[in-house]
Each structure stands twice: as C-alpha cells, then as structure tokens.
Design a protein around this motif. Structure first.
Motif, PDB file in Angstrom:
ATOM      1  N   GLU A 277     -17.680 -20.477  21.474  1.00  0.00           N
ATOM      2  CA  GLU A 277     -16.587 -21.886  21.509  1.00  0.00           C
ATOM      3  C   GLU A 277     -16.923 -22.593  22.854  1.00  0.00           C
ATOM      4  O   GLU A 277     -16.717 -23.982  22.554  1.00  0.00           O
ATOM      5  CB  GLU A 277     -15.207 -21.315  21.245  1.00  0.00           C
TER       6      GLU A 277
ATOM      7  N   SER B  23      -5.667 -15.796  23.566  1.00  0.00           N
ATOM      8  CA  SER B  23      -5.009 -15.908  22.428  1.00  0.00           C
ATOM      9  C   SER B  23      -5.614 -17.215  21.878  1.00  0.00           C
ATOM     10  O   SER B  23      -5.815 -18.332  22.433  1.00  0.00           O
ATOM     11  CB  SER B  23      -3.648 -16.060  22.599  1.00  0.00           C
ATOM     12  N   PRO B  24      -5.334 -17.392  20.401  1.00  0.00           N
ATOM     13  CA  PRO B  24      -6.053 -18.450  19.709  1.00  0.00           C
ATOM     14  C   PRO B  24      -5.278 -19.650  20.121  1.00  0.00           C
ATOM     15  O   PRO B  24      -5.818 -20.677  20.356  1.00  0.00           O
ATOM     16  CB  PRO B  24      -5.534 -18.150  18.101  1.00  0.00           C
ATOM     17  N   GLY B  25      -3.777 -19.681  20.461  1.00  0.00           N
ATOM     18  CA  GLY B  25      -3.205 -20.984  21.003  1.00  0.00           C
ATOM     19  C   GLY B  25      -3.735 -21.325  22.533  1.00  0.00           C
ATOM     20  O   GLY B  25      -3.441 -22.407  22.777  1.00  0.00           O
TER      21      GLY B  25
ATOM     22  N   HIS C 111     -11.123 -13.422  20.806  1.00  0.00           N
ATOM     23  CA  HIS C 111     -11.645 -14.581  21.555  1.00  0.00           C
ATOM     24  C   HIS C 111     -11.597 -13.834  23.055  1.00  0.00           C
ATOM     25  O   HIS C 111     -10.695 -13.143  23.491  1.00  0.00           O
ATOM     26  CB  HIS C 111     -10.769 -15.672  21.536  1.00  0.00           C
TER      27      HIS C 111
ATOM     28  N   SER D 237      -9.066 -12.054  15.068  1.00  0.00           N
ATOM     29  CA  SER D 237      -8.904 -13.132  15.753  1.00  0.00           C
ATOM     30  C   SER D 237      -9.261 -12.891  17.210  1.00  0.00           C
ATOM     31  O   SER D 237      -8.392 -12.190  17.736  1.00  0.00           O
ATOM     32  CB  SER D 237      -7.645 -13.965  15.637  1.00  0.00           C
TER      33      SER D 237
ATOM     34  N   THR E  21      -9.105 -11.250  27.466  1.00  0.00           N
ATOM     35  CA  THR E  21      -8.734 -11.849  26.066  1.00  0.00           C
ATOM     36  C   THR E  21      -8.040 -13.341  26.063  1.00  0.00           C
ATOM     37  O   THR E  21      -7.556 -13.566  26.915  1.00  0.00           O
ATOM     38  CB  THR E  21      -7.987 -10.851  25.314  1.00  0.00           C
TER      39      THR E  21
ATOM     40  N   GLY F  57     -16.047 -16.295  20.308  1.00  0.00           N
ATOM     41  CA  GLY F  57     -15.193 -15.513  19.288  1.00  0.00           C
ATOM     42  C   GLY F  57     -16.029 -14.575  18.717  1.00  0.00           C
ATOM     43  O   GLY F  57     -17.258 -14.866  18.128  1.00  0.00           O
TER      44      GLY F  57
ATOM     45  N   CYS G  69      -7.076 -21.018  23.139  1.00  0.00           N
ATOM     46  CA  CYS G  69      -8.485 -21.183  23.158  1.00  0.00           C
ATOM     47  C   CYS G  69      -8.904 -22.884  23.745  1.00  0.00           C
ATOM     48  O   CYS G  69      -9.741 -22.828  24.333  1.00  0.00           O
ATOM     49  CB  CYS G  69      -9.101 -21.172  22.027  1.00  0.00           C
ATOM     50  N   GLU G  70      -8.070 -23.495  23.219  1.00  0.00           N
ATOM     51  CA  GLU G  70      -8.391 -25.166  23.485  1.00  0.00           C
ATOM     52  C   GLU G  70      -8.234 -25.169  25.020  1.00  0.00           C
ATOM     53  O   GLU G  70      -9.247 -25.952  25.706  1.00  0.00           O
ATOM     54  CB  GLU G  70      -7.521 -26.158  22.781  1.00  0.00           C
TER      55      GLU G  70
END
Length: 148
Positions: free
Chosen positions: A47, A104-106, A9, A7, A102, A61, A108-109
């Motif tokens: 993204e 974190s996935p949380g 990003h 993962s 970098t 990503g 990305c939005e």
C-alpha cells in the motif's frame, strides 16, 4: 462460515545495519519500487513504501497465506541483493530485527501519508525517537539495551 474475510494491514519498519545512512536519494525511489514489487510478487498488497537514508517503512496488506516474518526475511534478503548488484554497494545490509504494527482500515490513509512524507518528517526527528514512539503507542514492551 464458508468464506474467509480478512483486513490485515501492517506498518513495518526496519533500518540499515547500525542505522548507517546508505540509501541514497539518487536511487531511493527505484529501491522503494523494487521493495514494493517484492511484496506484490509474494501475494501481498504494497500500500505504501518509503523511507530515508537509514530506514524504510512499508504499509502492507497481507492475505492469510503469508507469514509476516517470512515476508520480511525475503524482502530484506532480496532488497540487499538488489543494492549489491544494481548499486554496487557490497557492504549494504539491514539490521536483523524489524517493527510491525497493525493498522486499522480507517487509519491506512494516514499511515500511507506518513510514509510518503518521510523526508519532511525526519528533518526534525531522528529514527530512534520515531521508533520509540511507535513502540510506546502500540504498548510494545522493550528493553532499550537491545533496541540499537
């Protein structure tokens, strides 16, 4: 482990040479789409792509097989060529360096939303202030003599 799970990003930022406001609103959306296509063709997930007249932001990503530095070099070279050929702006160029942070996935939005709202964001804040804040938040050491 028999499989690889990633993962990765990155929020990438780079500016036009000397931060000249060369990216016109008339063709900016097409340009951002082209940049996203370059990333996708390299096997990367674009993204979010956005920016204003003097810089771009990308939320990417990356798979393990793509080196970020090679990707950014290719995106800059090919997008400059696009501006030269499609827009006819022969003097268009990117600044040499870039920033990559970098995500974190949380987050990305929220980063994607930030990129999508660049026009509004830059009504009250310049690129240099924005970039310095990124460096400070990420704990990146820098010498301001070599930033601009």
């Amino acid at each position: 482990m028999p499989s690889t799970h990633l993962s990765l990003h990155f929020h990438v930022v780079f500016s036009t040479k000397d931060r000249m406001p060369q990216i016109s609103p008339e063709w900016r959306d097409r340009f951002h789409s082209y940049i996203g296509g370059l990333a996708k063709n390299a096997g990367v997930v674009p993204e979010s792509v956005g920016g204003v007249a003097d810089h771009v932001h990308l939320l990417l990503g990356l798979p393990a097989t793509v080196a970020l530095s090679d990707l950014i070099r290719a995106i800059k070279a090919n997008s400059s060529k696009w501006v030269h050929e499609e827009i006819g702006m022969e003097k268009f160029a990117w600044q040499e360096g870039y920033g990559a942070f970098t995500v974190s996935p949380g987050n990305c939005e929220s980063v994607a939303n930030y990129i999508a709202n660049q026009e509004e964001h830059h009504r009250t804040r310049g690129f240099q202030d924005e970039y310095l804040e990124f460096l400070k938040k990420a704990g990146v050491a820098y010498d301001e003599r070599f930033l601009w």
